[in-house]
Write a protein that holds these residues in place. Structure first.
Motif: not given
Length: 247
Positions: A28-29, A32-33, A164, A168, A183, A186, A190
């Motif tokens: 997810y992190l 997700s860019k 997200i 972002r 992060l 982010t 979230t």
């Protein structure tokens, strides 16, 4: 039908894999860019969950749980292979992920290259395994509901990562304080999105309603009130006629 709809919306919004139980946060992190990459991975997760949850439901019903082997004969009714759940579930997931990897590499090499190592890592994505384990823990009664749960859980994860990713992309042009860039902001977004998704709980009020027959009806409430009033009047008369009680 109502049960299917309730499970579908609850799995997407209220019990969202990312916002409710924080599963699959690594992918997810990391992926997700960009929205295009997030859509590709989200679609792959939907497919894997839609296939593995029903397959693992069948394995659980007819192989793993206590007494599941009774279809082989009465002598197998006492067998319990539930200790093999993790191994069997992960084997099913790994097989489906390999299939997805082959398909994506064949038909979309650009997406395959952009996803990189995170595509084969779907096999160890805790959201995928969590879908099968939650299915087992909730004792979903039918194959149709298991398929429903797999698809809806995948859609919930898909919505989370695409949302997200879109945010972002816009944040790059925002003036984010230096300590929160990357992060930090982010995680904050979230958390706010998780609060927003939890607000959909108002759509499903059936769980808060008392079971049928437990809540007294209006007529019953009126009769109960009359009985209480009659008892109070009887007590007052008893007190008034008792010569031992003086005011």
């Amino acid at each position: 039908m109502l049960e299917h709809l309730e499970l579908f919306f609850k799995s997407i919004f209220i019990d969202n894999m990312v916002f409710a139980v924080f599963l699959g946060m690594c992918s997810y992190l990391a992926v997700s860019k960009k929205v295009a990459t997030a859509v590709g991975l989200g679609a792959a997760v939907i497919f894997v969950l839609a296939v593995t949850v029903p397959l693992n439901w069948l394995l659980d019903q007819y192989l793993l749980r206590d007494g599941a082997l009774v279809w082989l004969g009465p002598e197998y009714a006492d067998y319990n292979l539930s200790f093999l759940s993790f191994i069997m579930f992960i084997a099913t997931i790994a097989t489906m992920v390999q299939l997805v990897e082959i398909i994506v590499e064949k038909f979309s090499p650009s997406l395959y290259n952009s996803l990189g190592i995170f595509l084969p890592l779907i096999a160890v994505n805790c959201a995928i395994l969590g879908g099968s384990l939650f299915m087992q823990a909730r004792e979903i009664p039918s194959l149709g509901l298991a398929l429903n749960y797999g698809i809806s859980s995948g859609i919930g994860w898909f919505l989370a990562i695409v949302a997200i990713a879109a945010i972002r992309e816009k944040i790059r042009y925002s003036n984010v304080p230096p300590p929160l860039r990357g992060l930090g902001i982010t995680f904050i977004i979230t958390g706010l999105m998780g609060i927003g998704f939890q607000s959909f709980g108002g759509m499903l009020t059936g769980d808060n309603d008392p079971p049928e027959g437990t809540e007294p009806t209006t007529v019953e409430k009126i009769e109960e009130k009359k009985m209480i009033e009659e008892e109070l009047q009887a007590d007052d008369k008893a007190v008034s006629y008792n010569p031992l009680i003086k005011e």
